[in-house]
Design a protein around this motif. Structure first.
Motif, mmCIF file in Angstrom:
data_model
loop_
_atom_site.group_PDB
_atom_site.id
_atom_site.type_symbol
_atom_site.label_atom_id
_atom_site.label_comp_id
_atom_site.label_asym_id
_atom_site.label_seq_id
_atom_site.Cartn_x
_atom_site.Cartn_y
_atom_site.Cartn_z
ATOM 1 N N ARG A 84 109.032 88.869 -33.582
ATOM 2 C CA ARG A 84 108.679 90.276 -34.088
ATOM 3 C C ARG A 84 107.787 91.033 -33.446
ATOM 4 N NH1 ARG A 84 109.289 86.676 -38.297
ATOM 5 N NH2 ARG A 84 111.224 86.902 -39.853
ATOM 6 N N GLU A 85 107.973 91.626 -32.186
ATOM 7 C CA GLU A 85 107.001 91.859 -31.416
ATOM 8 C C GLU A 85 106.371 93.265 -31.811
ATOM 9 O OE1 GLU A 85 109.936 90.958 -30.437
ATOM 10 O OE2 GLU A 85 109.494 89.460 -29.006
ATOM 11 N N GLN A 86 107.143 94.224 -32.404
ATOM 12 C CA GLN A 86 106.419 95.392 -33.185
ATOM 13 C C GLN A 86 105.285 94.790 -34.295
ATOM 14 O OE1 GLN A 86 109.685 95.030 -32.609
ATOM 15 N NE2 GLN A 86 110.119 96.717 -31.286
ATOM 16 N N LEU A 87 105.859 93.788 -35.180
ATOM 17 C CA LEU A 87 104.794 93.456 -36.024
ATOM 18 C C LEU A 87 103.840 92.699 -35.380
ATOM 19 C CD1 LEU A 87 103.887 92.454 -38.916
ATOM 20 C CD2 LEU A 87 105.475 90.670 -38.697
ATOM 21 N N LEU A 88 103.900 91.857 -34.189
ATOM 22 C CA LEU A 88 102.897 91.421 -33.338
ATOM 23 C C LEU A 88 101.836 92.444 -33.246
ATOM 24 C CD1 LEU A 88 102.021 89.096 -31.456
ATOM 25 C CD2 LEU A 88 103.222 90.077 -29.599
ATOM 26 N N ILE A 89 102.205 93.426 -32.556
ATOM 27 C CA ILE A 89 100.900 94.361 -32.400
ATOM 28 C C ILE A 89 100.448 95.046 -33.479
ATOM 29 C CG2 ILE A 89 100.690 96.575 -31.129
ATOM 30 C CD1 ILE A 89 100.974 94.350 -29.255
ATOM 31 N N GLY A 90 101.265 95.343 -34.513
ATOM 32 C CA GLY A 90 100.757 96.008 -35.719
ATOM 33 C C GLY A 90 99.578 94.902 -36.521
ATOM 34 N N GLN B 228 104.023 100.900 -30.787
ATOM 35 C CA GLN B 228 102.792 100.240 -31.770
ATOM 36 C C GLN B 228 101.669 99.931 -30.835
ATOM 37 O OE1 GLN B 228 106.293 99.334 -31.957
ATOM 38 N NE2 GLN B 228 106.461 100.392 -33.860
ATOM 39 N N VAL B 229 101.713 99.834 -29.422
ATOM 40 C CA VAL B 229 100.405 99.869 -28.649
ATOM 41 C C VAL B 229 99.797 101.130 -28.565
ATOM 42 C CG1 VAL B 229 99.741 99.195 -26.302
ATOM 43 C CG2 VAL B 229 101.557 97.785 -27.072
ATOM 44 N N LYS B 230 100.551 102.169 -28.355
ATOM 45 C CA LYS B 230 99.978 103.497 -28.260
ATOM 46 C C LYS B 230 99.315 103.975 -29.672
ATOM 47 C CE LYS B 230 102.899 107.043 -28.761
ATOM 48 N NZ LYS B 230 103.958 108.110 -28.222
ATOM 49 N N ALA C 219 104.898 89.596 -21.106
ATOM 50 C CA ALA C 219 104.789 90.966 -20.744
ATOM 51 C C ALA C 219 105.924 92.116 -21.276
ATOM 52 C CB ALA C 219 104.428 91.035 -19.395
ATOM 53 N N SER C 220 107.038 91.703 -21.031
ATOM 54 C CA SER C 220 108.151 92.519 -21.445
ATOM 55 C C SER C 220 108.020 92.734 -22.870
ATOM 56 C CB SER C 220 109.397 91.999 -21.009
ATOM 57 O OG SER C 220 109.783 90.702 -21.521
ATOM 58 N N PHE C 221 107.529 91.548 -23.715
ATOM 59 C CA PHE C 221 107.681 91.685 -25.011
ATOM 60 C C PHE C 221 106.409 92.225 -25.732
ATOM 61 C CE2 PHE C 221 110.696 87.753 -24.482
ATOM 62 C CZ PHE C 221 111.589 88.704 -24.315
ATOM 63 N N ARG D 23 84.631 85.803 -35.400
ATOM 64 C CA ARG D 23 85.440 87.117 -35.491
ATOM 65 C C ARG D 23 86.879 87.092 -34.711
ATOM 66 N NH1 ARG D 23 84.231 92.306 -32.265
ATOM 67 N NH2 ARG D 23 83.667 91.201 -29.982
ATOM 68 N N LEU D 24 87.208 86.038 -33.980
ATOM 69 C CA LEU D 24 88.036 85.948 -33.378
ATOM 70 C C LEU D 24 89.433 85.519 -33.835
ATOM 71 C CD1 LEU D 24 89.299 86.197 -30.139
ATOM 72 C CD2 LEU D 24 88.887 83.698 -29.939
ATOM 73 N N ALA D 25 90.587 86.406 -33.568
ATOM 74 C CA ALA D 25 91.924 86.035 -34.313
ATOM 75 C C ALA D 25 92.935 85.740 -33.027
ATOM 76 C CB ALA D 25 92.265 86.719 -35.212
ATOM 77 N N VAL D 26 94.017 85.141 -33.184
ATOM 78 C CA VAL D 26 94.930 84.940 -32.202
ATOM 79 C C VAL D 26 96.160 85.147 -32.940
ATOM 80 C CG1 VAL D 26 96.257 83.414 -30.534
ATOM 81 C CG2 VAL D 26 93.703 83.346 -30.544
ATOM 82 N N VAL D 27 97.130 86.225 -32.410
ATOM 83 C CA VAL D 27 98.328 86.539 -32.766
ATOM 84 C C VAL D 27 99.525 86.257 -31.853
ATOM 85 C CG1 VAL D 27 99.581 88.293 -34.291
ATOM 86 C CG2 VAL D 27 97.204 88.398 -34.068
ATOM 87 N N LEU D 28 100.467 85.402 -32.387
ATOM 88 C CA LEU D 28 101.542 85.119 -31.290
ATOM 89 C C LEU D 28 102.830 85.545 -32.045
ATOM 90 C CD1 LEU D 28 100.367 81.445 -31.300
ATOM 91 C CD2 LEU D 28 99.827 83.039 -29.652
ATOM 92 N N ALA D 29 103.805 85.497 -31.089
ATOM 93 C CA ALA D 29 105.229 85.803 -31.491
ATOM 94 C C ALA D 29 106.094 84.620 -30.962
ATOM 95 C CB ALA D 29 105.754 87.184 -30.786
ATOM 96 N N ASP D 30 106.075 83.431 -31.314
ATOM 97 C CA ASP D 30 106.587 82.306 -30.911
ATOM 98 C C ASP D 30 106.199 81.670 -29.447
ATOM 99 O OD1 ASP D 30 107.910 81.547 -33.062
ATOM 100 O OD2 ASP D 30 110.008 82.223 -32.656
ATOM 101 N N ILE D 31 106.044 82.620 -28.513
ATOM 102 C CA ILE D 31 105.637 82.321 -27.226
ATOM 103 C C ILE D 31 104.083 81.527 -27.053
ATOM 104 C CG2 ILE D 31 105.157 83.011 -24.767
ATOM 105 C CD1 ILE D 31 108.080 83.385 -26.016
#
Length: 299
Positions: free
Chosen positions: A51-57, A85-87, A75-77, A21-29
């Motif tokens: 696309r950090e907003q998409l990363l969280i979504g 999106q986190v909220k 952390a900043s991204f 059930r584990l998934a990993v989502v990255l934003a290039d980093i």
């Protein structure tokens, strides 16, 4: 010794083999580090690009389908840029996930202020229901990640290039562990600040507590260390100074007490220099901590 980020990549890659059930989502980093895992699990290792907003979504969407997402970037991204999106995507929708940051407060000074996030924990403090881990050693980072993957709640795992020489026991039920006993005050060292705090308080009659998990805040541990009388407490954190003074004050509300929060200052340091120079500039090296702790406790 490998870094916390190295250990995160290797541990998460192994867990993808073990946890369906584990998934990993990255934003290039860190994308290159996950290349083998992406080839093995193309449907559960996703790089959305910068696309950090998409990363969280995307991570929250995976959680809605029953997956356990690990969402990772600097952390900043991860916290600051996509905070809405986190909220909403995690908090408002009531789903769990694991945010794993790199970069800390000033780990890569050459990247400039865009790549620094000393306010990340304080920002997450405005939201309900987040567990916040600040490991001080790669072994601790691995243990906390494994524990988080096995759960269903919302977790922030804050990784850093700074590291203590030795790992300490961490995880559920550990609380703020006493490393050194004393009677003249209590100093709480968070994550990678422990070695500098121990050096700074050498010879002082103070208790030193170690905290690798700061939210929820171990109010009972602080009360036990403070005792029944007047309490002097210093909190040394590797992010924004004063982030944990409010929960410490709440823990000691019925006692006469003083709390000093040490950490990263609010002023932006525009000559970026090196990580060690930032420690000195913020007074988080052993010498700077000694002066401020001893002055506060009147030694």
């Amino acid at each position: 010794m490998d870094t916390m980020r190295d250990r995160f990549i290797s541990t998460a890659s192994r867990l993808l083999d073990e946890e369906p059930r584990l998934a990993v989502v990255l934003a290039d980093i860190s994308s290159d580090g996950f290349d083998p895992a992406r080839r093995a699990h193309p449907d559960r290792v996703v790089n959305v690009g910068i696309r950090e907003q998409l990363l969280i979504g995307a991570g929250a969407g995976m959680a809605l389908t029953g997956l356990r997402p690990v969402v990772h970037t600097f952390a900043s991204f991860l916290v600051e840029r996509p905070f809405e999106q986190v909220k909403l995507d995690f908090g408002h929708q009531g789903v769990g996930g694991i945010l794993v940051s790199a970069g800390g407060s000033y780990d890569w000074p050459a990247g400039g202020f865009t790549h620094m996030a000393p306010g990340d924990v304080a920002l997450l403090d405005t939201l309900d229901g987040w567990t916040v881990h600040v490991p001080g050693h790669p072994d601790e980072a691995e243990a906390l990640l494994r524990e988080a993957v096995a759960g269903d709640d919302r977790v922030y795992l804050r990784l850093s290039l700074q590291s203590n020489r030795e790992a300490r026991p961490v995880g559920a039920g550990t609380g703020f562990a006493e490393v050194r006993g004393g009677r003249g005050g209590t100093v709480i060292a968070v994550g990678p600040m422990l070695d500098n705090v121990l050096a700074a308080t050498e010879g002082l009659d103070v208790s030193v507590l170690y905290a690798a998990t700061v939210r929820p805040f171990d109010a009972q541990g602080v009360r036990r260390a403070a005792g029944a009388g007047a309490a002097d407490v210093v909190i040394v954190e590797p992010y924004l100074a004063g982030t944990s003074t409010a929960p410490a004050n709440d823990a000691l509300a019925d006692l006469p007490h003083r709390v000093l929060g040490l950490g990263v200052g609010r002023a932006e340091l525009r000559r970026y220099g090196q990580l060690e120079e930032h420690l000195v500039a913020h007074g988080l090296d052993a010498h700077g901590l000694r002066e401020r702790i001893a002055g506060f406790l009147r030694w």
